[in-house]
Scaffold this active site. Structure first.
Site, PDB file in Angstrom:
ATOM      1  N   ASP A   1       0.851  -1.192   0.000  1.00 38.92           N
ATOM      2  CA  ASP A   1       0.000   0.000   0.000  1.00 38.92           C
ATOM      3  C   ASP A   1       0.892   1.250   0.000  1.00 38.92           C
ATOM      4  OD1 ASP A   1      -2.408   1.377   0.206  1.00 38.92           O
ATOM      5  OD2 ASP A   1      -2.481   1.261   2.393  1.00 38.92           O
TER       6      ASP A   1
ATOM      7  N   ASP B   1       2.897   5.007  -5.501  1.00 38.92           N
ATOM      8  CA  ASP B   1       2.126   6.229  -5.300  1.00 38.92           C
ATOM      9  C   ASP B   1       2.973   7.443  -5.649  1.00 38.92           C
ATOM     10  OD1 ASP B   1       0.665   8.366  -4.487  1.00 38.92           O
ATOM     11  OD2 ASP B   1       0.340   7.685  -2.432  1.00 38.92           O
TER      12      ASP B   1
HETATM   13  O1  G3H Z   1      -3.215   4.774   3.610  1.00 40.60           O
HETATM   14  C1  G3H Z   1      -2.873   4.634   4.763  1.00 40.60           C
HETATM   15  C2  G3H Z   1      -3.170   3.364   5.478  1.00 40.60           C
HETATM   16  O2  G3H Z   1      -4.273   3.530   6.330  1.00 40.60           O
HETATM   17  C3  G3H Z   1      -1.955   2.858   6.199  1.00 40.60           C
HETATM   18  O3  G3H Z   1      -1.707   3.603   7.341  1.00 40.60           O
HETATM   19  O4  G3H Z   1       0.751   4.108   7.223  1.00 40.60           O
HETATM   20  O5  G3H Z   1      -0.471   4.212   9.380  1.00 40.60           O
HETATM   21  O6  G3H Z   1       0.000   2.014   8.286  1.00 40.60           O
HETATM   22  P1  G3H Z   1      -0.264   3.478   8.097  1.00 40.60           P
HETATM   23  P1  13P Z   2      -9.093   4.660   5.490  1.00 42.48           P
HETATM   24  O1  13P Z   2      -8.217   5.498   6.357  1.00 42.48           O
HETATM   25  O2  13P Z   2     -10.325   5.396   5.075  1.00 42.48           O
HETATM   26  O3  13P Z   2      -9.434   3.352   6.100  1.00 42.48           O
HETATM   27  O4  13P Z   2      -8.291   4.373   4.125  1.00 42.48           O
HETATM   28  C1  13P Z   2      -7.303   3.367   4.075  1.00 42.48           C
HETATM   29  C2  13P Z   2      -6.484   3.405   2.844  1.00 42.48           C
HETATM   30  O5  13P Z   2      -6.788   4.054   1.869  1.00 42.48           O
HETATM   31  C3  13P Z   2      -5.265   2.582   2.823  1.00 42.48           C
HETATM   32  O6  13P Z   2      -4.516   2.795   1.673  1.00 42.48           O
HETATM   33 ZN    ZN Z   3      -4.530   4.771   0.902  1.00 35.61          ZN
END
Ligand code: G3H
Ligand code: 13P
Ligand code: ZN
Length: 330
Positions: free
Chosen positions: A93, A115
């Site tokens: 992600d 990204d």
């Molecule tokens: O897009 C963000 C996701 O919710 C991941 O969050 O970077 O705190 O693990 P994080």
């Molecule tokens: P939320 O913060 O709305 O759950 O989105 C998560 C997300 O987009 C992770 O990439």
């Molecule tokens: Zn995201």
């Protein structure tokens, strides 16, 4: 080099094709620890939903990248043990560099997001293309992003949205060769997606956030027909969890998410992947706070992480049935 196929994982191509044709979206749930992973798999096995296990850079730092990868491998075996060989994708992600994407591909990820949304258009194209070339040589899917979401994007915070400009999407998709595209149409990361001032009130006095920009989505669908679209920042911020958290000592303020009917509508369009992280955090926190408030003498982690895991499982199962429409599609 570990190829994801050896781990029993799949990439997104078949899943997105079916999701597009079947008018539903694949859930992409973030995980950082064992309980979240167990809840995601148990819920998706129960509702027979395909699933994308999503790992952020923050998750890699928190839990250790090697452990997370083995957990995903374990997830495949766990699903089989629970009785359903559901399709499982292991996805990076918000990858922010070629090196990170390469590293994940080499350690068994079946899909990565690069990204470059904060970069100038040409630089975003160059970086995304480089990742696509490496990923595709290994059968790995790539998600790119155009447009910037308001809120916190994995350690990067943005004050305002920059909606995706439809006129850029066809060129971006053609020149990069990406398999899916994350767009900005009014969702945002975290549990505070809108201020009360941005919302209206319905007849019961409940705050109603501004609708997503379906007009932009429709324009994009026309320009890149059949192409899988991704929505980030798609937690609904269930008010029951916010109330429980605050009742038992929390201090969440102005926590407002994307209404479920908006996401349901999006899932029937070209949107094939919907990202949900914050709702899981709220579910866990609500369960843990309630447990501690009612059982102050408890100190066995299984006694508070267990109920948190149960609540998470309930939430994820609910999402696949009522929001994503992915239940029964495994
Ligand atoms: O897009 C963000 C996701 O919710 C991941 O969050 O970077 O705190 O693990 P994080
Ligand atoms: P939320 O913060 O709305 O759950 O989105 C998560 C997300 O987009 C992770 O990439
Ligand atoms: Zn995201």
């Amino acid at each position: 080099m570990v190829n994801y196929k050896e781990l029993g994982l799949v990439n997104t191509s078949d899943l997105f094709k079916k999701a597009f044709e079947g008018k539903y979206a694949i859930p992409a749930f973030n995980f950082n620890n064992m309980e979240q992973m167990q809840a995601i798999i148990a819920a998706c096995v129960e509702t027979k939903s395909p699933v994308i296990l999503q790992v952020s850079s923050g998750a890699r730092k928190y839990a250790n990248q090697t452990l997370l990868r083995y957990m995903a491998q374990g997830a495949v075996e766990y699903a089989k043990e629970l009785g359903q060989n559901i399709p499982i994708v292991l996805h990076l992600d918000h990858g922010d560099s070629f090196e990170l994407c390469k590293n994940c591909i080499e350690s068994g990820f079946s899909s990565v997001m690069i990204d470059g949304s904060h970069l100038p258009f040409e630089e975003n194209i160059a970086l995304t293309k480089k990742v696509v070339e490496y990923a595709h040589a290994n059968g790995v899917s790539v998600e790119g992003e155009l447009g910037v979401l308001a809120g916190v994007e994995d350690e990067v915070s943005h004050e305002h949205h920059t909606y995706t400009q439809p006129e850029e999407v066809a060129e971006f998709v053609t020149r990069t060769g990406v398999d899916s595209l994350a767009i900005s149409i009014g969702t945002s990361h975290g549990a505070n997606k809108f201020t009360p001032a941005q919302c209206t009130r319905d007849e019961n006095g409940t705050l109603v956030p501004p609708p997503l920009r379906f007009d932009i989505l429709e324009e994009i669908e026309k320009l890149i027909p059949g192409f899988p679209i991704v929505l980030h920042g798609s937690s609904s911020v269930p008010q029951e969890y916010v109330a429980t958290i605050n009742k038992f000592g929390g201090a969440l303020k102005d926590s407002i998410g994307i209404p479920e009917d908006q996401l349901r509508k999006a899932a029937t369009s070209a949107v094939c992947k919907i990202n949900i992280d914050s709702d899981g955090r709220l579910a866990m926190t609500a369960a843990v706070r309630e447990m501690f408030a009612k059982n102050p003498g408890e100190f066995d982690p299984r006694k508070y992480l267990g109920p948190a895991r149960d609540e998470l499982k309930k939430l994820y199962a609910y999402k696949t049935v009522n929001v994503l429409g992915s239940a029964g599609k495994a």
